[in-house]
Design an enzyme around this catalytic site. Structure first.
Site, PDB file in Angstrom:
ATOM      1  CG  PHE A 136      76.536  52.194  45.458  1.00 55.07           C
ATOM      2  CD1 PHE A 136      75.696  53.058  44.786  1.00 55.07           C
ATOM      3  CD2 PHE A 136      76.112  50.866  45.614  1.00 55.07           C
ATOM      4  CE1 PHE A 136      74.491  52.632  44.290  1.00 55.07           C
ATOM      5  CE2 PHE A 136      74.896  50.436  45.119  1.00 55.07           C
ATOM      6  CZ  PHE A 136      74.094  51.322  44.453  1.00 55.07           C
ATOM      7  CD  GLU A 137      78.729  53.163  40.582  1.00 58.69           C
ATOM      8  OE1 GLU A 137      78.232  52.047  40.433  1.00 58.69           O
ATOM      9  OE2 GLU A 137      79.797  53.494  40.048  1.00 58.69           O
TER      10      GLU A 137
END
Lengths: 638, 244
Positions: free
Chosen positions: A446-447
């Site tokens: 994620f990110e």
């Protein structure tokens, strides 16, 4: 033969390409012409530091921030977060992961809100504490050991709150920020869709203006929504009618038309609420459009920059926690009649876990302070506060991407070796490594996946060079000239700390410039399709930035505390540097052999060899010294 | 109500203990200091009492400048101001003297402290302060409620509990669960730096000098004796361990 003299022409073509991609006028080409004639700038230190500039500038140790410089107050803030996680979260990890509903997580978020942990980045006028960027990173680190709770907290304070803080108008800020600062309202961020992940701008969710012009009607499906199950407000990205780009909206749960699937079943962070959310004729008042029409993608990109570097500090916190647990286990576990901490195989692992975490921490807060300084400069020049913060972070987007990748991969290394040191118990769900191992994995996804972030770090450097913002060309040309000349055998001894090591780092930068220059020249407009080479370059970039940060941190520490008091830190910096040079060399070889042939291949491999030279050092003994200190402290040693 | 809370600045419970200067001084290198855990409970209760019925909470520490980090934390938790008596807290009598000297200048309704510090664990300072000031002292106090000038106290005694009523002023040595342990919140931390911290010089002389510290002997290996060899066990306990 290597033809670096043609680089200007080629870069001009690349400018055209990049500028076309980014709707940028071709004004910057002129800047490159002027840069072309400037001198080699590897030692130019006069100007203030800009993002990505570490690649072409020598940075003085006095210019970087080191975590040892945090004030008593900042340390107390971090201790509050740690105390909260240890007393409220750690005793309930199983309960959180296997909760039947979100009530426990909500109550923990409420308690965190009471302590003020949710309002650190929010200005005092909106009910927060207006702390600077590096302090908010320290808060992220201190909360980083909280497993699923950390994820809920960072989703709320980061991607949930920051779009309003940085892009909201006064009315939106006044309405939402005070409630988000106390935790009365919890936030979630709805960007990803089933068919739109890394390619975020391709989302299909639609927003249509009602006939009376008072509302947008949102229809679409979002997935992997952290805090989805209990959020009171959602930052939703959708395309208005047939727009090309996304627009962001602040959607309150009570607006209606919001339904969701059951909680996702996940490999890790099981206690973090992750939902698929459906917007069916969700009626959003027009005043809840955030920023500008089609400004959503910009929000998404810039908020992710912040999310990335904060993730990097959070994983440093998680790594430290896992290391302390592992050292403790190695001290207690006995085999062959002695604690397993007596065995070199274990000592090696513990030292590497510590060294890599220490290095990641060094680079993280160096970048954090650079961001703070950039924000201060922008504020001083009259830029409005939230815009200054955004631009400050954007300036260091390269470092944000680098640190996200490095931190998350260090944590994955740490948890993997943690499981290994625990042995059979590492595989048992009764011991803490099982959760640590599973929960760590998402950080590489994620990110922005680590692949996207690798591509982004190199891509942004190239883009900035082409736009004339980063004066890369003269440095690349000088390197081109250097590899064609006789090596410098000057062995004159200079006085100072880490003189030889800093030369190694300078050479690491040259290796990057050499390969980047040559591969850009080779592939020109098709460079961005050469992802394997870009990823090799990103690996070189990451290792160089982190190794330099670690060396500079220890140098600064030595100047204040003296060499004797910093012997372990010095060991750590040297171990890291040696590892980094080896990784750089491997990645460099892989890149060169991917595109060069004949004489060019031979010249570049020789250049790489020259640029990855380092004096031998007994790494085993250095690792043992670090491990011994950790064993005695029964915890992460620094 | 005016409350004085006396706190100690002590090594963290996990600190590695070693000595310097021919074993006459504690080696502070690399040691993290904390507020004595029992003192923490005393402070938490004082802050709760203040929140319930108003008043002031003053923190007092007998210690050197490096104690100020811990004192600031106490201010962050909710104390209004602090006093540091600038000296090394050499022994219980000396520390009690300093506390009594400060307390005698003000009319505190309550003087709270931990039942004992966790470095030397003397556990006598509250008693000494009470004697020096001529007011009652009680310890270890597990529960404390105030009703006007009356304190209702639950004290731990051997094998049970004792409920006591006493009239203020009092000196109390506290322990859990007298209050909920408090983590300083962000607002408290940010206001702590503006709260007054007064430094005063000590009175009286040290009466004792430490000649030598000694660590307990390391734990030896455990010998396993088979269940049917009781005589061998008794022999070892008598002649080797010399505990019988």
């Amino acid at each position: 033969m290597l033809c670096l003299h043609n680089i200007f022409f080629i870069s001009y073509i690349y400018v055209k390409l990049v500028c076309k991609q980014n709707n940028i006028q071709l004004l910057s080409a002129k800047l490159i012409i002027s840069n072309h004639n400037s001198t080699m700038i590897l030692t130019d230190n006069k100007a203030s530091i800009k993002g990505g500039e570490f690649l072409i500038k020598d940075i003085d140790a006095s210019q970087i921030f080191i975590p040892e410089e945090f004030s008593e107050e900042q340390k107390m803030i971090a201790q509050t977060c740690l105390d909260f996680v240890r007393t409220e979260v750690h005793p309930r990890l199983d309960e959180i992961d296997y909760a039947k509903d979100t009530s426990l997580m909500v109550s923990l978020m409420d308690k965190a809100g009471e302590l003020g942990l949710l309002g650190t980045s929010i200005p005092e006028e909106y009910g927060g504490f207006g702390m600077n960027f590096n302090t908010s990173m320290l808060v992220a680190e201190a909360c980083g050991q909280g497993h699923s709770f950390s994820v809920a907290l960072s989703a709320h304070t980061g991607i949930g709150t920051l779009p309003i803080l940085y892009y909201g108008n006064d009315a939106q800020k006044s309405k939402y920020l005070p409630k988000l600062a106390t935790g009365e309202w919890k936030a979630a961020y709805c960007l990803t869709e089933p068919d739109s992940g890394s390619d975020a701008n391709s989302g299909k969710t639609k927003a249509e203006l009602t006939a009376d012009g008072k509302h947008y009607i949102i229809n679409g499906q979002k997935m992997w929504i952290t805090n989805g199950g209990f959020a009171d407000i959602y930052i939703v990205f959708a395309k208005i009618e047939n727009d090309k780009n996304l627009t962001a909206f602040i959607v309150e749960k009570d607006f209606g038309g919001i339904t969701m699937n059951e909680e996702e079943r996940k490999m890790g962070i099981k206690g973090s609420s992750t939902r698929q959310i459906f917007f069916n004729d969700c009626k959003v008042p027009v005043e809840n459009l955030l920023f500008t029409r089609e400004g959503g993608f910009k929000i998404a990109v810039n908020i992710l920059n912040i999310g990335r570097i904060k993730l990097a500090s959070a994983v440093v916190g998680a790594s430290k926690g896992v290391i302390s647990q592992t050292v403790n286990y190695a001290n207690e576990r006995k085999q062959f009649g002695v604690s397993i901490n007596n065995f070199g195989a274990i000592k090696h692992k513990l030292a590497e876990m510590i060294v890599r975490t220490y290095a990641s921490e060094s680079a993280c807060y160096r970048a954090g302070q650079n961001i703070d300084d950039a924000i201060e400069d922008l504020l001083a020049s009259g830029v409005e506060a939230s815009q200054a913060k955004l631009k400050g972070v954007e300036q260091f987007a390269i470092e944000c991407a680098i640190m996200k990748v490095h931190g998350s991969e260090v944590l994955d290394y740490v948890v993997d070796e943690g499981v290994q040191v625990y042995g059979g118990m590492g595989f048992s769900a009764e011991a803490p490594m099982d959760r640590a191992y599973r929960d760590a994995r998402i950080n590489r996804i994620f990110e922005g996946t680590n692949e996207i972030n690798r591509l982004l770090s190199v891509g942004t450097i190239v883009k900035r060079a082409m736009k004339g913002e980063l004066n890369l060309m003269p440095a690349a040309m000088a390197v081109g000239k250097e590899i064609m000349s006789i090596p410098d055998f000057n062995t004159e001894e200079e006085d100072g700390i880490f003189i030889a090591e800093k030369k190694v780092i300078k050479n690491m930068k040259k290796a990057i410039l050499m390969i980047a220059g040559a591969s850009l020249q080779k592939f020109m407009a098709k460079f961005e399709q050469e992802q394997e080479i870009i990823i090799n370059l990103a690996d070189m970039l990451i290792e160089t930035y982190v190794a330099e940060s670690t060396i500079l941190r220890v140098e600064k520490l030595i100047t204040t505390r003296g060499e004797e008091a910093c012997s372990l830190q010095k060991d750590a910096a040297l171990i890291y540097l040696h590892n980094a040079v080896e990784k750089l060399n491997n990645a460099g070889k892989s890149a060169i052999t991917s595109f060069a042939e004949g004489d060019e291949l031979r010249v570049m491999l020789m250049g790489l060899k020259r640029f990855s030279k380092i004096e031998p050092f007994n790494l085993k003994d250095a690792r043992r010294r670090i491990t011994q200190a950790a064993i005695e402290k029964n915890a992460y040693v620094f | 109500m005016k409350i004085l809370v006396c706190i100690t600045n002590v090594p963290d419970t996990t600190a590695k203990i070693s000595f310097t200067d021919s074993d006459t001084k504690f080696n502070k290198a690399g040691v993290t200091y904390i507020c004595g855990p029992y003192d923490d409970y005393a402070l938490s209760r004082a802050v709760e009492l203040k929140e319930q019925s108003g008043g002031t909470v003053t923190v007092l520490n007998v210690g050197e400048a490096d104690s100020e980090q811990v004192i600031r934390k106490c201010l962050a938790i909710g104390a209004d101001d602090a006093i540091r008596v600038n000296c090394e807290p050499t022994d219980s009598y000396f520390v009690a003297q300093q506390i009594a000297a400060i307390a005698s200048q003000e009319n505190y309704d309550l003087i709270l402290m931990g039942r004992e510090s966790i470095d030397f664990n003397g556990g006598v300072v509250h008693g000494l302060v009470g004697e020096m000031l001529g007011i009652p002292s009680l310890s270890p106090v597990m529960k404390l409620d105030i009703d006007g000038k009356t304190a209702r106290i639950t004290r731990e005694i051997e094998g049970g509990k004792e409920d006591i009523e006493a009239t203020l002023p009092l000196v109390l040595g506290c322990q859990e669960p007298i209050a909920e342990w408090k983590i300083p919140n962000m607002r408290g931390i940010m206001t702590a730096r503006t709260k007054p911290l007064k430094v005063v010089e000590p009175t009286g002389d040290d009466l004792t000098v430490t000649r030598k510290f000694e660590l307990p002997a390391p734990k030896g290996a455990v010998k396993m004796i088979a269940a049917d060899e009781v005589e061998k066990l008794v022999d070892l306990l008598k002649n080797e361990a010399k505990v019988l």
